[in-house]
Design a protein around this motif. Sequence first.
Motif, PDB file in Angstrom:
ATOM      1  N   LEU A  54       0.816  -1.219   0.000  1.00 57.93           N
ATOM      2  CA  LEU A  54       0.000   0.000   0.000  1.00 57.93           C
ATOM      3  C   LEU A  54       0.849   1.268   0.000  1.00 57.93           C
ATOM      4  O   LEU A  54       0.472   2.275  -0.588  1.00 57.93           O
ATOM      5  CB  LEU A  54      -0.927   0.013   1.220  1.00 57.93           C
ATOM      6  CG  LEU A  54      -1.874  -1.177   1.344  1.00 57.93           C
ATOM      7  CD1 LEU A  54      -2.596  -1.153   2.680  1.00 57.93           C
ATOM      8  CD2 LEU A  54      -2.877  -1.168   0.200  1.00 57.93           C
ATOM      9  N   ASP A 175     -10.201   1.717   7.360  1.00 56.97           N
ATOM     10  CA  ASP A 175     -10.151   1.417   5.924  1.00 56.97           C
ATOM     11  C   ASP A 175      -8.754   0.937   5.531  1.00 56.97           C
ATOM     12  O   ASP A 175      -8.604  -0.019   4.769  1.00 56.97           O
ATOM     13  CB  ASP A 175     -10.528   2.647   5.087  1.00 56.97           C
ATOM     14  CG  ASP A 175     -12.001   2.984   5.187  1.00 56.97           C
ATOM     15  OD1 ASP A 175     -12.794   2.113   5.623  1.00 56.97           O
ATOM     16  OD2 ASP A 175     -12.366   4.119   4.838  1.00 56.97           O
ATOM     17  N   PHE A 176      -7.749   1.600   6.057  1.00 58.18           N
ATOM     18  CA  PHE A 176      -6.358   1.256   5.763  1.00 58.18           C
ATOM     19  C   PHE A 176      -6.015  -0.121   6.335  1.00 58.18           C
ATOM     20  O   PHE A 176      -5.446  -0.973   5.654  1.00 58.18           O
ATOM     21  CB  PHE A 176      -5.440   2.342   6.337  1.00 58.18           C
ATOM     22  CG  PHE A 176      -4.006   2.201   5.968  1.00 58.18           C
ATOM     23  CD1 PHE A 176      -3.587   2.437   4.671  1.00 58.18           C
ATOM     24  CD2 PHE A 176      -3.069   1.850   6.922  1.00 58.18           C
ATOM     25  CE1 PHE A 176      -2.249   2.321   4.321  1.00 58.18           C
ATOM     26  CE2 PHE A 176      -1.733   1.733   6.588  1.00 58.18           C
ATOM     27  CZ  PHE A 176      -1.325   1.965   5.284  1.00 58.18           C
ATOM     28  N   ASP A 178      -8.111  -2.536   7.131  1.00 59.72           N
ATOM     29  CA  ASP A 178      -8.906  -3.578   6.473  1.00 59.72           C
ATOM     30  C   ASP A 178      -8.342  -3.971   5.109  1.00 59.72           C
ATOM     31  O   ASP A 178      -8.612  -5.071   4.625  1.00 59.72           O
ATOM     32  CB  ASP A 178     -10.365  -3.145   6.350  1.00 59.72           C
ATOM     33  CG  ASP A 178     -11.083  -3.151   7.699  1.00 59.72           C
ATOM     34  OD1 ASP A 178     -10.540  -3.719   8.672  1.00 59.72           O
ATOM     35  OD2 ASP A 178     -12.184  -2.583   7.775  1.00 59.72           O
ATOM     36  N   LYS A 179      -7.540  -3.122   4.492  1.00 59.95           N
ATOM     37  CA  LYS A 179      -6.899  -3.482   3.220  1.00 59.95           C
ATOM     38  C   LYS A 179      -5.828  -4.550   3.437  1.00 59.95           C
ATOM     39  O   LYS A 179      -5.488  -5.286   2.519  1.00 59.95           O
ATOM     40  CB  LYS A 179      -6.287  -2.247   2.556  1.00 59.95           C
ATOM     41  CG  LYS A 179      -7.328  -1.311   1.998  1.00 59.95           C
ATOM     42  CD  LYS A 179      -6.695  -0.088   1.369  1.00 59.95           C
ATOM     43  CE  LYS A 179      -7.793   0.850   0.866  1.00 59.95           C
ATOM     44  NZ  LYS A 179      -7.268   2.099   0.335  1.00 59.95           N
ATOM     45  N   THR A 182      -8.632  -7.405   6.346  1.00 57.15           N
ATOM     46  CA  THR A 182     -10.065  -7.541   6.064  1.00 57.15           C
ATOM     47  C   THR A 182     -10.863  -7.236   7.331  1.00 57.15           C
ATOM     48  O   THR A 182     -10.423  -7.488   8.447  1.00 57.15           O
ATOM     49  CB  THR A 182     -10.527  -8.912   5.518  1.00 57.15           C
ATOM     50  OG1 THR A 182     -10.558  -9.865   6.551  1.00 57.15           O
ATOM     51  CG2 THR A 182      -9.671  -9.372   4.342  1.00 57.15           C
TER      52      THR A 182
END
Length: 191
Positions: A54, A175-176, A178-179, A182
Amino acid sequence: MKLTSVLFFLFLFSISKAQTLEELKAETKKVYDASYNIDFDEILNYSYPKLFELVDRTQMTQVLESNFQNPEFSVRFVYPNPAFTYSELKKINNQTFCVVRYNGAIRMKYGKPLTEQLANGMLTTFKQHMAGKKVTFEKERNSFLIEGESVMIAIADNVTQNKWRFLNYDAGQLDFIDKMLTETVRKQLGL
């Protein structure tokens, strides 16, 4: 005879689990020491590798450097040896997880004196964005002391070659996170 065999396997299972937890404790201390000593390369060596899918490692180093050591302020960890608590080791989809918690504190020291108005405005902003943390302006030090529970997620899997690696958990950045994990895994960990 069967009872002896069952007890023997239970004994072996408890030893292997204890060794895994002991290994995690040693690795937790190493990653925290790297953070306390502001050793960015070592911090990143202990970071969960999917992070670098990421954010490029070089870019992440620059982010750490700019957040910890810049012309306006510096950030330091306050406690050299916090007490860590560990959740149960949890197997999910061929991965082993553990939630590591500790009471931590950082000090953000500013190079130039902050006016009372600016310090109060920053204090309000920090308190809004750091829910659950105690934030104090230390006028005599020209710094902010930020104290509270910190959480890391320890992960051992094929990606880490079954070595413990870590993600900092921040509820404001789901959000970060969960990338990499999950939402389902995060919820199974109680986060």
